[in-house]
Write a protein that holds these residues in place. Structure first.
Motif, PDB file in Angstrom:
ATOM      1  N   GLY A 290     -33.272   7.316   2.287  1.00  0.00           N
ATOM      2  CA  GLY A 290     -33.985   7.712   3.502  1.00  0.00           C
ATOM      3  C   GLY A 290     -35.456   7.353   3.449  1.00  0.00           C
ATOM      4  N   ALA A 291     -36.074   7.596   2.294  1.00  0.00           N
ATOM      5  CA  ALA A 291     -37.496   7.248   2.144  1.00  0.00           C
ATOM      6  C   ALA A 291     -37.698   5.741   2.226  1.00  0.00           C
ATOM      7  N   ALA A 292     -36.765   4.977   1.632  1.00  0.00           N
ATOM      8  CA  ALA A 292     -36.877   3.517   1.677  1.00  0.00           C
ATOM      9  C   ALA A 292     -36.757   3.001   3.106  1.00  0.00           C
ATOM     10  N   ILE A 293     -35.802   3.552   3.856  1.00  0.00           N
ATOM     11  CA  ILE A 293     -35.638   3.141   5.257  1.00  0.00           C
ATOM     12  C   ILE A 293     -36.867   3.529   6.075  1.00  0.00           C
ATOM     13  N   GLY A 294     -37.381   4.733   5.832  1.00  0.00           N
ATOM     14  CA  GLY A 294     -38.581   5.152   6.555  1.00  0.00           C
ATOM     15  C   GLY A 294     -39.771   4.255   6.268  1.00  0.00           C
ATOM     16  N   ALA A 295     -39.964   3.907   4.992  1.00  0.00           N
ATOM     17  CA  ALA A 295     -41.066   3.011   4.630  1.00  0.00           C
ATOM     18  C   ALA A 295     -40.873   1.637   5.260  1.00  0.00           C
ATOM     19  N   PHE A 296     -39.616   1.185   5.305  1.00  0.00           N
ATOM     20  CA  PHE A 296     -39.313  -0.106   5.926  1.00  0.00           C
ATOM     21  C   PHE A 296     -39.661  -0.089   7.413  1.00  0.00           C
ATOM     22  N   LEU A 297     -39.344   0.997   8.093  1.00  0.00           N
ATOM     23  CA  LEU A 297     -39.642   1.108   9.520  1.00  0.00           C
ATOM     24  C   LEU A 297     -41.150   1.178   9.767  1.00  0.00           C
ATOM     25  N   ILE A 298     -41.870   1.832   8.865  1.00  0.00           N
ATOM     26  CA  ILE A 298     -43.327   1.937   9.017  1.00  0.00           C
ATOM     27  C   ILE A 298     -43.987   0.565   8.903  1.00  0.00           C
ATOM     28  N   SER A 299     -43.494  -0.243   7.993  1.00  0.00           N
ATOM     29  CA  SER A 299     -44.163  -1.511   7.679  1.00  0.00           C
ATOM     30  C   SER A 299     -43.685  -2.691   8.518  1.00  0.00           C
ATOM     31  N   ASN A 300     -42.742  -2.489   9.434  1.00  0.00           N
ATOM     32  CA  ASN A 300     -42.225  -3.585  10.250  1.00  0.00           C
ATOM     33  C   ASN A 300     -42.081  -3.149  11.704  1.00  0.00           C
ATOM     34  N   ASP A 301     -42.220  -4.119  12.614  1.00  0.00           N
ATOM     35  CA  ASP A 301     -41.982  -3.813  14.023  1.00  0.00           C
ATOM     36  C   ASP A 301     -40.493  -3.961  14.331  1.00  0.00           C
ATOM     37  N   MET A 302     -40.121  -3.631  15.575  1.00  0.00           N
ATOM     38  CA  MET A 302     -38.704  -3.593  15.922  1.00  0.00           C
ATOM     39  C   MET A 302     -38.043  -4.959  15.815  1.00  0.00           C
ATOM     40  N   SER A 303     -38.748  -6.015  16.211  1.00  0.00           N
ATOM     41  CA  SER A 303     -38.160  -7.357  16.124  1.00  0.00           C
ATOM     42  C   SER A 303     -37.876  -7.739  14.677  1.00  0.00           C
ATOM     43  N   ALA A 304     -38.773  -7.358  13.774  1.00  0.00           N
ATOM     44  CA  ALA A 304     -38.566  -7.659  12.354  1.00  0.00           C
ATOM     45  C   ALA A 304     -37.401  -6.851  11.793  1.00  0.00           C
ATOM     46  N   VAL A 305     -37.272  -5.600  12.244  1.00  0.00           N
ATOM     47  CA  VAL A 305     -36.158  -4.759  11.795  1.00  0.00           C
ATOM     48  C   VAL A 305     -34.834  -5.379  12.224  1.00  0.00           C
ATOM     49  N   LYS A 306     -34.756  -5.799  13.489  1.00  0.00           N
ATOM     50  CA  LYS A 306     -33.529  -6.416  13.992  1.00  0.00           C
ATOM     51  C   LYS A 306     -33.228  -7.719  13.267  1.00  0.00           C
ATOM     52  N   GLN A 307     -34.266  -8.519  13.025  1.00  0.00           N
ATOM     53  CA  GLN A 307     -34.071  -9.793  12.348  1.00  0.00           C
ATOM     54  C   GLN A 307     -33.598  -9.585  10.909  1.00  0.00           C
ATOM     55  N   THR A 308     -34.156  -8.586  10.237  1.00  0.00           N
ATOM     56  CA  THR A 308     -33.745  -8.308   8.861  1.00  0.00           C
ATOM     57  C   THR A 308     -32.291  -7.858   8.804  1.00  0.00           C
ATOM     58  N   ALA A 309     -31.915  -6.967   9.737  1.00  0.00           N
ATOM     59  CA  ALA A 309     -30.522  -6.512   9.792  1.00  0.00           C
ATOM     60  C   ALA A 309     -29.572  -7.688  10.025  1.00  0.00           C
TER      61      ALA A 309
END
Length: 289
Positions: A41-60
């Motif tokens: 959970g902490a890793a996902i939260g940190a990932f969301l903090i450091s990336n915008d939505m487009s980057a999150v979608k692209q990474t997934a």
């Protein structure tokens, strides 16, 4: 396929070795949900903090590359060389008819022969923009090569963001594992009056946090990041091939020479054989006749 095999090997070797050494999974399985909640959970939260939505979608989306491998296969490189050969011949023989293909690639019968290439917007734009520039006498080969190189580098830099994002998560997981372990120690210290056998289980549960953080970082997330980077770099050769052929064209080399330049600059494991490509180009000439 190799991605799945690798994951299976990791789990079998780590937990198989643990069991063969006399370890018991009970303490791990009991602590795993809570430790996973904290660390994951902490890793996902940190990932969301450091990336915008487009980057999150692209990474997934890019995580799938670990299992699918490069987008462009050897047959695609051969098809690309055939497509470029056809376009260069048209540009040399009848520049006016070239306009229909580069201005509306989606409805071009030539691009339609290679639907996988046609559906890749970056490849099509790279081809069309370069040929369009050449038709406007923007034909300094060195200048065009520099422009194409910068464009390809920018696109690859953007494509590598997923790999960097995953690597950042991998770098943070061991520390997050320590955080979870410290919380487990705090919990244990609050129960210091319990018998040794209970304290032992509590300390073991706390250490699961350290194990899980390191295991996820170096066993899964880190290799995922490395694989995504490798696949992106492999796919980048496809666009480099476009640059090599079109720059050779601007040097006014004969179309077969331009294609051979591209073939020679194709990575060995994707490079079509000389005879294979020659047969494919003969088929292209026959279709155009």
């Amino acid at each position: 396929m190799f991605g799945l095999i690798g994951i299976v090997v990791i789990f079998v070797m780590v937990f198989g070795g643990y069991l063969l050494a006399g370890g018991k999974l009970g303490i791990i399985l009991k602590s795993l949900p809570f430790e996973m909640m904290m660390i994951g959970g902490a890793a996902i939260g940190a990932f969301l903090i450091s990336n915008d939505m487009s980057a999150v979608k692209q990474t997934a989306k890019d995580i799938g590359k670990v299992f699918k491998g490069p987008k462009w296969k050897p047959d695609d490189y051969r098809d690309l060389l055939c497509l470029l050969f056809s376009l260069i011949r048209i540009a040399r023989q009848n520049p006016v008819s070239l306009e229909a293909h580069i201005e509306d690639p989606e409805n071009s019968d030539l691009f339609g022969k290679y639907p996988k290439i046609r559906d890749d917007h970056e490849a099509v734009d790279l081809i069309a923009d370069t040929l369009r520039s050449a038709s406007m006498n923007y034909d300094d080969p060195h200048q065009v090569e520099e422009v194409l190189e910068k464009r390809i580098e920018a696109n690859q830099h953007h494509a590598l963001h997923s790999s960097h994002a995953l690597q950042n998560v991998a770098d943070g997981l061991p520390a997050l594992g320590i955080v979870a372990a410290v919380l487990g120690v705090i919990k244990t210290m609050a129960s210091i009056d319990q018998p040794p056998e209970i304290l032992g289980k509590m300390i073991g549960g706390a250490l699961v946090g350290t194990f899980l953080g390191v295991f996820l970082a170096y066993g899964l997330v880190g290799p995922f990041a490395a694989k995504v980077k490798t696949v992106v770099e492999e796919d980048g050769h496809f666009y480099q091939l476009i640059r090599e052929v079109l720059v050779a064209n601007l040097h006014n080399h004969a179309p077969p020479i331009c294609i051979e330049v591209g073939r020679q600059n194709t990575p060995h494991h994707f490079r079509p054989g000389f005879s294979e490509l020659e047969e494919a180009l003969k088929a292209v000439k026959q279709d155009a006749a």
